[in-house]
Each structure stands twice: as C-alpha cells, then as structure tokens.
Design an enzyme around this catalytic site. Structure first.
Site, PDB file in Angstrom:
ATOM      1  N   SER A 183       0.793  -1.232   0.000  1.00 25.37           N
ATOM      2  CA  SER A 183       0.000   0.000   0.000  1.00 25.37           C
ATOM      3  C   SER A 183       0.825   1.282   0.000  1.00 25.37           C
ATOM      4  O   SER A 183       0.353   2.304  -0.485  1.00 25.37           O
ATOM      5  CB  SER A 183      -0.969  -0.004   1.176  1.00 25.37           C
ATOM      6  OG  SER A 183      -0.308  -0.338   2.371  1.00 25.37           O
ATOM      7  N   HIS A 211      -5.376  -3.598  -2.828  1.00 21.73           N
ATOM      8  CA  HIS A 211      -5.014  -2.684  -3.921  1.00 21.73           C
ATOM      9  C   HIS A 211      -4.959  -3.373  -5.277  1.00 21.73           C
ATOM     10  O   HIS A 211      -4.649  -2.729  -6.287  1.00 21.73           O
ATOM     11  CB  HIS A 211      -3.682  -1.999  -3.619  1.00 21.73           C
ATOM     12  CG  HIS A 211      -3.710  -1.178  -2.375  1.00 21.73           C
ATOM     13  ND1 HIS A 211      -4.200   0.102  -2.328  1.00 21.73           N
ATOM     14  CD2 HIS A 211      -3.358  -1.487  -1.098  1.00 21.73           C
ATOM     15  CE1 HIS A 211      -4.127   0.567  -1.095  1.00 21.73           C
ATOM     16  NE2 HIS A 211      -3.621  -0.383  -0.332  1.00 21.73           N
ATOM     17  N   LYS A 243     -11.641   0.501  -2.013  1.00 23.88           N
ATOM     18  CA  LYS A 243     -10.596   1.053  -2.887  1.00 23.88           C
ATOM     19  C   LYS A 243     -11.097   1.093  -4.329  1.00 23.88           C
ATOM     20  O   LYS A 243     -11.981   1.881  -4.623  1.00 23.88           O
ATOM     21  CB  LYS A 243      -9.315   0.298  -2.649  1.00 23.88           C
ATOM     22  CG  LYS A 243      -8.829   0.732  -1.255  1.00 23.88           C
ATOM     23  CD  LYS A 243      -7.717   0.054  -0.622  1.00 23.88           C
ATOM     24  CE  LYS A 243      -7.464   0.747   0.724  1.00 23.88           C
ATOM     25  NZ  LYS A 243      -6.937  -0.140   1.728  1.00 23.88           N
TER      26      LYS A 243
HETATM   27  C1  LIG Z   1      -6.960  -0.279   3.141  1.00 27.00           C
HETATM   28  C2  LIG Z   1      -6.354  -1.590   3.448  1.00 27.00           C
HETATM   29  C3  LIG Z   1      -6.957  -2.460   4.357  1.00 27.00           C
HETATM   30  C4  LIG Z   1      -8.125  -2.050   5.198  1.00 27.00           C
HETATM   31  O1  LIG Z   1      -9.306  -2.084   4.503  1.00 27.00           O
HETATM   32  P1  LIG Z   1     -10.538  -1.244   5.050  1.00 27.00           P
HETATM   33  O2  LIG Z   1     -11.710  -1.828   4.374  1.00 27.00           O
HETATM   34  O3  LIG Z   1     -10.259   0.164   4.659  1.00 27.00           O
HETATM   35  O4  LIG Z   1     -10.563  -1.420   6.536  1.00 27.00           O
HETATM   36  C5  LIG Z   1      -6.400  -3.705   4.524  1.00 27.00           C
HETATM   37  N1  LIG Z   1      -5.301  -4.079   3.842  1.00 27.00           N
HETATM   38  C6  LIG Z   1      -4.685  -3.256   2.977  1.00 27.00           C
HETATM   39  C7  LIG Z   1      -3.466  -3.727   2.264  1.00 27.00           C
HETATM   40  C8  LIG Z   1      -5.193  -1.984   2.755  1.00 27.00           C
HETATM   41  O5  LIG Z   1      -4.556  -1.160   1.936  1.00 27.00           O
END
Ligand SMILES: *Cc1c(COP(=O)(O)O)cnc(C)c1O
Length: 394
Positions: A183, A211, A243
C-alpha cells in the site's frame, strides 16, 4: 507541562503527542467539503487530488443506486450477520464477489481491517507460526500480534528468507500472509512463488488484495487471476470494497469449508453489525461498473504516461507498475515541504511518514486513477518539476 499532580495517563498522552509533533510526524485530518473525486474542495479551495485509493473513479458513481436501495432497505442492518442482520442483498453480493474473484464462496466483513484481524485469528492458535512480509498492512501485522501463535517477519519480498523460515520451523501449522500490491510502496508480491512455497512447505497462504482487486487480472478479478493461480493455489483471498470498488466493506474468499469455519470462529465477523444492506446493493452496482475494462486501460495508460514523463524529469519514483506511485524523499521535513508547495499550486499529494513507513523513508504517495486525464497528470508533473529540489532528483 506535566507535574506530580497530573495523572499518569494524562502525562502519557501529552508526552506522546509532543514527541510526535517534534519528530514532524504529527498527522492531521483534512476536511473535504465535496464528494470524493479528482477535484475536491477543501477550506474553500479546489485541489487536484492525487491521494485517493478510488483507482477507477467509482466512489461517487453509485449515489443513485445507494439512494434507491436505501428507500427499500433503510439505513441500518439491525444486528450482526448471525443474529438478524443478514439479508438477501448481502447474499447476492457475496455470490457476485465469489464469482468475480474465482472462488467457490465469499464472506462479507464490515471492513478490511476486521477481515484481516478475523481471518488470521480464526486460523491460528498457540503453537502455530505466522509469517509475514515486513511491509504488510497494519491490519495484518496487528492480526498476528493479537494471535497466540508465534510471529516472524521476513524482509520485504525476500522469499529465500521465507523459505528458510518455513523449512526450519518447529511449528507444524504455518500461515503465510502478504499484501499483493503493497500500500505504501506500490510494488507487487510474487504470489506465484508464495503459492509454490506454501504448497511445498505445507503452509496456508493468505493474500490481502486490497489494492489489486479491480486493478489486476481479467476484468479486474484481482491477483489470483493475474498470476493465473487456481483457487486452491491461493486458498485465502481478502478483497476490500473501499478502494477500486469505490465503496465500503470487505470480504474473504475461499472454499466452502473455510468460509463456514470463518462464520463460526472469526470474532470480528461474529461480533459486529452487518454492513448496511443498501451499501451491499450499491456495491453490486459498482462491481458491474468495475468490470468495464475501459477504466483499467485508462488507468494503466495514465500510469505509463506518468512514469515516462517523471523519469524524463529525473524524479525518484519507486519501482511500481501500480496506481500507487510513491516519490521517495527521505526526511520528514523535506517531504512535508514538497507536499505543502504542491498544495499551494492546487495539487494534493499526502506526505507519508514514519511510523507508517520505516524511519528515513518518508515519501509522497502519489496515486493515479482512471478519472485522471492527461491534463491533470501534466499539472502534477509541472508542479513536481517546480518543487522537487535538484538534490532530490536522479
Ligand atoms: C486499506 C487496506 C486495508 C483495510 O481495509 P478497510 O476496508 O479500509 O478497513 C487492509 N489491507 C490493505 C493492504 C489496505 O490497503
């Protein structure tokens, strides 16, 4: 200043806050006065947004779907999935997500953070071993810290080290966990190699594709499809809806027995209110939008264009083919200064600093989306060219 009569908890809070400010690591929220988009309003100004994870520009597309579903379903789900909060739209969304990612079944969680805590803790117990990439997302790390299993990390993408850890382990049961696209770095784990290693070493593999879903694979099916693995070769898949899918929520995907098991044993699944059904309905609409390959073509064109032009300017981009295109700076102060200068030019790029990233590796996390036009990227490049000092260039 704290004194003898200040309670210990107040002293702790004051000193931690002060330390963080002094280290230039103080975080603050920015308040938007408009919907998530390429151009957002903030403090009465319009900023061109290069920070969001809305990789396909879908976050503000499903308003009508959400409104319509809300007229039918209202707002609240009323309870957890196991009490009385589970509805037919949740079922439909689970089936659609399973079909899209290529798994027999999917299970909705309320957030990705909870999906990760829940899966890791349901699947491991005292006497097991959890192995994770050092740069894994905080929710994966915290999942392991919460577990009673032993926990080791391997250097970022160092699968030789991981192999040694697996070979030399005394624990019978091992769970290997990795982000797909990292990320804060934007690079991609070699999930094919991880899968092979796990099969050879009798370990379970769990991949967090937060992602990658919508970005990688046929029609955005994600990292399993990108590496052409079968569902059995990547037995536990985590996807998030916040995302590229432009919504909210998350899911795990795997075989029937594993999903049944998670319903029984994953505490962050069991003991939390189910996602609002109207959100599930709107997610179904965005899943259909996400399948439009035109969006991915546009996104990947933008990534190529940006990298090409940035390298002509000698900008120190990290190695990444993903929508996450971090510009490595180093010290917090320099990173904050560039971020502020860009903002003065109407360009919004967040400065990412420790403890989110290792000490000395503060960076500007530039993210590109399918909604960015080349004129937007040109504006970003002009501003970067103005504000990134020569000693920061290659
Ligand atoms: C954003 C993210 C999460 C968390 O997801 P949410 O639904 O926002 O709680 C988990 N793992 C990764 C790699 C992320 O980038």
């Amino acid at each position: 200043m704290a004194n003898a009569t200040t309670p210990i908890w107040q002293q702790r809070i004051a000193s931690a806050n002060q330390q963080r400010q002094q280290a230039n690591q103080w975080r603050r929220r920015r308040t938007l006065a408009s919907a998530q988009a390429i151009e957002v309003e903030q403090d009465g100004r319009t900023l061109l947004n290069f920070c969001s994870n809305d990789y396909l520009g879908l976050a503000n597309q499903a308003g009508e779907d959400l409104a319509k579903a809300a007229l039918q379903w209202g707002l609240g789900s009323g309870a957890s999935h196991l009490v009385c909060g589970h509805s037919s739209v949740h079922d439909e969304l689970e089936q659609a997500l399973a079909a899209h990612t290529g798994y027999p079944r999917a299970l909705l969680f309320s957030t990705g953070f909870m999906a990760n805590l829940g899966c890791i803790n349901a699947l491991t117990q005292r006497g097991d071993l959890i192995l994770q990439d050092k740069l894994n997302h905080a929710s994966l790390i915290d999942g392991a810290l919460l577990s009673r299993a032993d926990f080791q990390r391997y250097r970022h993408l160092d699968y030789d080290q991981l192999q040694r850890q697996l070979e030399q382990r005394k624990q019978e049961m091992a769970l290997v966990v990795s982000d797909s696209i990292f990320s804060m770095d934007g690079d991609l784990a070699d999930v094919a190699r991880l899968s092979q290693l796990c099969q050879q070493q009798n370990a379970m593999l769990m991949i967090d594709d937060a992602h990658g879903l919508g970005v990688l694979g046929q029609h955005g099916a994600g990292v399993r499809d990108h590496f052409d693995l079968s569902a059995a070769e990547l037995p536990l898949y985590i996807g998030t809806l916040g995302k590229a899918l432009g919504g909210f929520g998350a899911f795990a995907a795997g075989d029937e027995a594993t999903m049944d098991y998670l319903v029984q044993f994953a505490r962050p699944y069991i003991y939390t209110t189910a996602l609002p059904p109207a959100v599930a309905a709107a997610m179904l609409a965005n899943l259909e939008r996400m399948k439009n390959d035109q969006l991915r073509l546009q996104l990947h064109d933008s990534i190529r264009y940006f990298r090409q032009r940035a390298s002509e300017l000698g900008l120190n981009l990290m190695a990444s083919d993903s929508p996450i295109q971090p510009l490595m700076v180093g010290p917090e102060t320099d990173t904050l200064a560039i971020s502020a200068a860009l903002e003065a030019d109407g360009i919004w790029v967040t400065a990412i600093r420790p403890p989110t990233v290792p000490e000395g590796s503060s960076r500007l996390r530039i993210t590109l989306t399918a909604a960015h036009q080349s004129q937007h990227i040109d504006r970003l490049l002009v501003a970067l060219d103005r504000h990134v000092p020569a000693e920061q260039r290659l």
